[in-house]
Structures are given as C-alpha cells and as structure tokens.
Design a protein around this motif. Structure first.
Motif: not given
Length: 123
Positions: A25, A27-28, A43, A45, A55, A57-58
């Motif tokens: 992922s 980071s924010d 972006s 997915e 899961e 992934g983005t």
C-alpha cells in the motif's frame, strides 16, 4: 516494481508461480501526491483474483492512447475510433487487456482528442 502493463501481466503471473504475492500500500497521501505530479497518471484497483492476492491492490496506472497526428484526416480517425469502440465487445472477447478499456476514459486524457475522435464521442 513499477511497470506499465495491462493486467494480468505475464511477468507478474510468472512471479506468482510458486510465490505468494501481495500488493504494498501507498503511505498516507503519497498516491494523491504522485497523481498530482502528472495528469496522465490515475489510480487503478486490481482485483485480488487477478494475481491470487488476499486483497485487491491500488496501483498507479495510465490510459493507453492511440496517438494520431493532427494532419491525419478527421474522417479517418473517426472511422478508426468507431472500429474499436463500436466493436469493443468482440475485441474484449479476444483480448484480456481489452476488458479494461473504458470508452468514457477517452474523455479525460492528458492530451486533447483528435478532431475525428472528438466527433465520434459527440454523437
């Protein structure tokens, strides 16, 4: 890794043979920061079932574009665009990457549409 490819990508499929993969992922705020740097980025997915990950992934992606010079006839470009989008279901049945084609994405590219492509989408 950073590679521009439709999915499923052959290299990633090879890496998944005998290995368990996972998406890392961002980071924010880092994805938004990267997307703001270049309008061509978006972006994307990737569903978990594509590579058998736990899961989805983005990832950072781009729209594929067919580039035509402005000197190319608008009539010819309109026919090319129509050939692709009017038969998208057939194209998608033959090509896994074509399933990711979204005609609406053509209206938000980082470069302007050729006059012939614009004419196709105005109909």
């Amino acid at each position: 890794a950073f590679a521009l490819s439709g999915y499923p990508a052959g290299a990633v499929m090879q890496a998944s043979a005998g290995n368990k993969l996972r998406f890392i992922s961002f980071s924010d705020g880092m994805l938004d920061k990267a997307l703001a740097k270049n309008r061509a980025y978006k972006s994307v997915e990737i569903p978990a079932d594509v590579y058998g990950t736990a899961e989805p992934g983005t990832v950072i992606g781009v729209n594929n574009m067919l580039i035509a010079p402005n000197s190319l006839s608008a009539d010819v470009v309109e026919k090319i665009v129509a050939s692709v989008f009017d038969h998208l279901d057939e194209f998608q049945a033959e090509n896994a990457n074509a399933k990711q084609i979204d005609p609406a994405a053509s209206l938000s590219l980082a470069i302007p549409l050729h006059a012939g492509a614009a004419r196709y989408f105005e109909k």
